[in-house]
Design an enzyme around this catalytic site. Structure first.
Site, PDB file in Angstrom:
ATOM      1  N   LEU A  49       0.774  -1.178  -0.059  1.00 58.05           N
ATOM      2  CA  LEU A  49       0.064   0.028   0.004  1.00 58.05           C
ATOM      3  C   LEU A  49       0.706   1.229   0.124  1.00 58.05           C
ATOM      4  O   LEU A  49       1.959   1.308   0.596  1.00 58.05           O
ATOM      5  CB  LEU A  49      -0.883  -0.057   1.065  1.00 58.05           C
ATOM      6  CG  LEU A  49      -1.818  -1.219   1.120  1.00 58.05           C
ATOM      7  CD1 LEU A  49      -2.883  -1.013   2.423  1.00 58.05           C
ATOM      8  CD2 LEU A  49      -2.481  -1.301   0.075  1.00 58.05           C
ATOM      9  N   GLY A  94       0.823  -5.141   1.559  1.00 54.59           N
ATOM     10  CA  GLY A  94      -0.212  -5.077   0.325  1.00 54.59           C
ATOM     11  C   GLY A  94       0.164  -5.842  -0.889  1.00 54.59           C
ATOM     12  O   GLY A  94      -0.346  -6.726  -1.554  1.00 54.59           O
ATOM     13  N   ASN A 118       4.363  -7.686   6.646  1.00 51.48           N
ATOM     14  CA  ASN A 118       5.292  -7.068   7.712  1.00 51.48           C
ATOM     15  C   ASN A 118       4.828  -5.636   8.285  1.00 51.48           C
ATOM     16  O   ASN A 118       5.750  -4.992   8.818  1.00 51.48           O
ATOM     17  CB  ASN A 118       6.751  -6.664   6.915  1.00 51.48           C
ATOM     18  CG  ASN A 118       6.344  -5.505   5.875  1.00 51.48           C
ATOM     19  OD1 ASN A 118       5.243  -5.644   5.304  1.00 51.48           O
ATOM     20  ND2 ASN A 118       7.355  -4.587   5.582  1.00 51.48           N
ATOM     21  N   GLU A 119       3.467  -5.545   8.523  1.00 56.40           N
ATOM     22  CA  GLU A 119       2.797  -4.338   9.029  1.00 56.40           C
ATOM     23  C   GLU A 119       3.563  -4.158  10.232  1.00 56.40           C
ATOM     24  O   GLU A 119       3.337  -2.895  10.372  1.00 56.40           O
ATOM     25  CB  GLU A 119       1.244  -4.736   8.993  1.00 56.40           C
ATOM     26  CG  GLU A 119       0.676  -4.365   7.618  1.00 56.40           C
ATOM     27  CD  GLU A 119       0.519  -5.645   6.644  1.00 56.40           C
ATOM     28  OE1 GLU A 119       1.379  -6.577   6.990  1.00 56.40           O
ATOM     29  OE2 GLU A 119       0.050  -5.538   5.800  1.00 56.40           O
TER      30      GLU A 119
HETATM   31  C1  LIG Z   1      -3.418  -1.213   7.825  1.00 55.09           C
HETATM   32  C2  LIG Z   1      -2.704  -1.025   6.514  1.00 55.09           C
HETATM   33  C3  LIG Z   1      -1.885  -2.231   6.025  1.00 55.09           C
HETATM   34  C4  LIG Z   1      -0.795  -1.704   5.123  1.00 55.09           C
HETATM   35  C5  LIG Z   1      -0.221  -2.634   4.176  1.00 55.09           C
HETATM   36  C6  LIG Z   1       0.763  -1.884   3.496  1.00 55.09           C
HETATM   37  O1  LIG Z   1       1.005  -2.425   2.591  1.00 55.09           O
HETATM   38  S1  LIG Z   1       2.186  -0.855   4.231  1.00 55.09           S
HETATM   39  C7  LIG Z   1       3.149  -0.879   3.011  1.00 55.09           C
HETATM   40  C8  LIG Z   1       4.296  -1.754   3.725  1.00 55.09           C
HETATM   41  N1  LIG Z   1       5.423  -1.573   2.485  1.00 55.09           N
HETATM   42  C9  LIG Z   1       6.728  -1.580   3.022  1.00 55.09           C
HETATM   43  O2  LIG Z   1       7.070  -1.876   4.085  1.00 55.09           O
HETATM   44  C10 LIG Z   1       7.995  -1.410   1.968  1.00 55.09           C
HETATM   45  C11 LIG Z   1       8.584  -0.151   2.062  1.00 55.09           C
HETATM   46  N2  LIG Z   1       9.400   0.145   1.015  1.00 55.09           N
HETATM   47  C12 LIG Z   1      10.930  -0.739   1.201  1.00 55.09           C
HETATM   48  O3  LIG Z   1      11.097  -1.673   1.840  1.00 55.09           O
HETATM   49  C13 LIG Z   1      11.510  -0.286  -0.277  1.00 55.09           C
HETATM   50  O4  LIG Z   1      11.178   0.908  -0.565  1.00 55.09           O
HETATM   51  C14 LIG Z   1      11.688  -1.457  -1.499  1.00 55.09           C
HETATM   52  C15 LIG Z   1      12.406  -2.581  -0.740  1.00 55.09           C
HETATM   53  C16 LIG Z   1      10.304  -1.820  -1.995  1.00 55.09           C
HETATM   54  C17 LIG Z   1      12.269  -0.888  -2.538  1.00 55.09           C
HETATM   55  O5  LIG Z   1      13.741  -0.446  -2.223  1.00 55.09           O
HETATM   56  P1  LIG Z   1      14.477   0.369  -3.007  1.00 55.09           P
HETATM   57  O6  LIG Z   1      15.802   0.660  -2.427  1.00 55.09           O
HETATM   58  O7  LIG Z   1      14.377  -0.166  -4.495  1.00 55.09           O
HETATM   59  O8  LIG Z   1      13.739   2.023  -3.083  1.00 55.09           O
HETATM   60  P2  LIG Z   1      13.439   3.065  -1.975  1.00 55.09           P
HETATM   61  O9  LIG Z   1      13.377   2.349  -0.530  1.00 55.09           O
HETATM   62  O10 LIG Z   1      14.685   3.919  -2.116  1.00 55.09           O
HETATM   63  O11 LIG Z   1      12.107   3.771  -2.474  1.00 55.09           O
HETATM   64  C18 LIG Z   1      11.881   4.443  -3.576  1.00 55.09           C
HETATM   65  C19 LIG Z   1      10.648   5.468  -3.264  1.00 55.09           C
HETATM   66  O12 LIG Z   1       9.581   4.854  -2.947  1.00 55.09           O
HETATM   67  C20 LIG Z   1       9.117   5.190  -1.680  1.00 55.09           C
HETATM   68  N3  LIG Z   1       8.325   4.057  -1.045  1.00 55.09           N
HETATM   69  C21 LIG Z   1       8.998   3.013  -0.955  1.00 55.09           C
HETATM   70  N4  LIG Z   1       7.846   2.135  -0.344  1.00 55.09           N
HETATM   71  C22 LIG Z   1       6.848   2.899  -0.445  1.00 55.09           C
HETATM   72  C23 LIG Z   1       5.289   2.488  -0.058  1.00 55.09           C
HETATM   73  N5  LIG Z   1       4.989   1.422   0.345  1.00 55.09           N
HETATM   74  N6  LIG Z   1       4.530   3.789  -0.123  1.00 55.09           N
HETATM   75  C24 LIG Z   1       4.823   4.971  -0.580  1.00 55.09           C
HETATM   76  N7  LIG Z   1       6.155   5.206  -0.861  1.00 55.09           N
HETATM   77  C25 LIG Z   1       7.050   4.235  -1.041  1.00 55.09           C
HETATM   78  C26 LIG Z   1      10.669   5.859  -0.749  1.00 55.09           C
HETATM   79  O13 LIG Z   1      10.264   6.413   0.353  1.00 55.09           O
HETATM   80  C27 LIG Z   1      11.361   6.295  -2.008  1.00 55.09           C
HETATM   81  O14 LIG Z   1      10.639   7.604  -2.231  1.00 55.09           O
HETATM   82  P3  LIG Z   1      11.577   8.954  -2.270  1.00 55.09           P
HETATM   83  O15 LIG Z   1      12.614   9.077  -1.185  1.00 55.09           O
HETATM   84  O16 LIG Z   1      12.399   8.779  -3.788  1.00 55.09           O
HETATM   85  O17 LIG Z   1      10.637   9.943  -2.433  1.00 55.09           O
END
Ligand SMILES: CCC/C=C/C(=O)SCCNC(=O)CCNC(=O)[C@H](O)C(C)(C)COP(=O)([O-])OP(=O)([O-])OC[C@H]1O[C@@H](n2cnc3c(N)ncnc32)[C@H](O)[C@@H]1OP(=O)([O-])[O-]
Length: 243
Positions: A49, A94, A118-119
Site C-alpha cells: 500500500l 499489500g 510485515n505490517e
Molecule cells: C493497515 C494497513 C495495512 C498496510 C499495508 C501495507 O502495504 S503498508 C506498506 C508496506 N510496505 C513496505 O514496508 C515497503 C517499504 N518499502 C521498501 O522497503 C523499499 O522501498 C523497497 C524494498 C520496496 C524498495 O527499495 P529501493 O531501495 O528499491 O527503493 P527506496 O526504498 O529508495 O524507495 C523509492 C521511493 O519509494 C518510496 N516508497 C517505498 N515504499 C513505499 C510505499 N509503500 N509507499 C509509498 N512510498 C514508498 C520511498 O520512500 C522512496 O521515495 P523517495 O525517497 O524517492 O521520495
C-alpha cells in the site's frame, strides 16, 4: 498483466483504480480465461500500500483509499479468471496480499525477493482479512508467528512455509507461470470457478458483511497520532536508507 508504477509499484489510489479498471475489462471479456500478474519494476513486485495515501491525509481520503484497497482484494481474490502471480521482486504487506490472492504463486529465486505481511514492523496492523488470507495459506501457527514478527520470507523459507507454491530461477518465472496456467486452464471453467468460490467465499464474506465498519475502523486507526508518528518514522527510515 505487468504492473508499472515506478519506482516501487506502490498501490496508490490512482494505481489501484487503474488496476481495478484493467481487471474488470479482462473479467468481462469472455475471450480471457486467465491472467498472470507480474511486475515491470526491476526487483520489486509491489512495495504494498502507498504509505503516502495514509500519512497526513484527511479521514475522507483515507476512507476512499481503503475502499479501493478492499475493492482490489475482492476483485482479485474472487476473480473467475485463473490468476497466477509471477512474483519477480520483493512483495511486502499489500504486495504480499496481492500475491496471496492469486490462485498460484511462482517466486523468482533471488534472496532479495522477500514476501510477507510485515505490517508490525511499521507499527501498524494487518487487517483481519489480510490475516485470514495468510492463515488460509500457511496455517494458523505459522501465520501467528509471521504476523506478529512481521516476517519477510526469502524464497527458500517462503517455499518451505508455503506462502508461495514454487521458487524458480529468475529467468524462468514467466515461462513457469505460463506452464502452470496451461495446467489450470485444462480444467473446465465452470467447475473450477464454482470450486474456487466454494473455497474462497466464506473468507470474502467476512469482509463483505462489514465493509463500512472495516473502513471506519481503518480510518480511526490510521488517524491516531501514535500511528501517524510510526508512519512518519518509517518513511524517514526509507529516506535515510536511500542516503
Ligand atoms: C493497515 C494497513 C495495512 C498496510 C499495508 C501495507 O502495504 S503498508 C506498506 C508496506 N510496505 C513496505 O514496508 C515497503 C517499504 N518499502 C521498501 O522497503 C523499499 O522501498 C523497497 C524494498 C520496496 C524498495 O527499495 P529501493 O531501495 O528499491 O527503493 P527506496 O526504498 O529508495 O524507495 C523509492 C521511493 O519509494 C518510496 N516508497 C517505498 N515504499 C513505499 C510505499 N509503500 N509507499 C509509498 N512510498 C514508498 C520511498 O520512500 C522512496 O521515495 P523517495 O525517497 O524517492 O521520495
Amino acid at each position: 498483466m505487468k504492473m508499472r508504477n515506478p519506482p516501487v509499484n506502490s498501490l496508490s489510489l490512482e494505481f489501484l483504480t487503474e488496476l481495478l479498471i484493467s481487471l474488470e475489462k479482462l473479467e468481462n471479456d469472455k475471450t480471457f480465461r486467465g491472467i498472470i500478474i507480474t511486475s515491470d519494476c526491476p526487483g520489486i513486485f509491489s512495495a504494498g500500500l502507498d504509505l503516502l495515501e495514509m500519512y497526513g491525509r484527511d479521514p475522507a481520503h483515507c476512507a476512499e483509499y481503503w475502499k479501493a484497497v478492499q475493492e482490489l482484494w475482492l476483485r482479485v481474490y474472487l476473480s473467475n479468471l485463473v490468476v497466477i502471480g509471477a512474483i519477480n521482486g520483493i512483495s511486502p504487506a499489500g504486495g504480499c496480499l496481492l500475491s496471496l490472492s492469486c490462485d498460484y504463486r511462482v517466486l523468482a529465486n533471488n534472496p532479495k525477493y522477500a514476501i510477507g505481511l510485515n505490517e508490525t514492523l511499521l507499527g501498524i496492523i494487518a487487517p483481519f482479512w489480510f490475516k485470514d488470507v495468510l492463515v488460509n495459506t500457511i496455517g494458523h501457527r505459522a501465520a501467528e508467528r509471521a504476523l506478529q514478527l512481521g516476517f519477510l520470507f526469502p524464497p527458500s523459507d517462503a517455499l518451505q512455509v508455503g506462502i508461495v507454491d514454487q521458487v524458480v530461477p529468475e529467468d524462468q518465472v514467466q515461462s513457469t507461470a505460463r506452464s502452470v496456467m496451461a495446467q489450470w486452464l485444462a480444467i473446465p471453467d465452470h467447475a473450477r470457478q464454482l470450486t474456487k468460490n466454494l473455497v474462497r467465499k466464506p473468507t470474502a464474506d467476512r469482509l463483505l458483511q462489514q465493509r463500512d465498519a472495516d473502513i471506519q475502523n481503518f480510518v480511526r486507526f490510521i488517524s491516531r497520532d501514535s500511528i501517524q508518528k510510526s508512519l512518519h518514522v518509517y518513511l524517514e527510515k526509507l529516506k535515510q536508507k536511500k542516503g
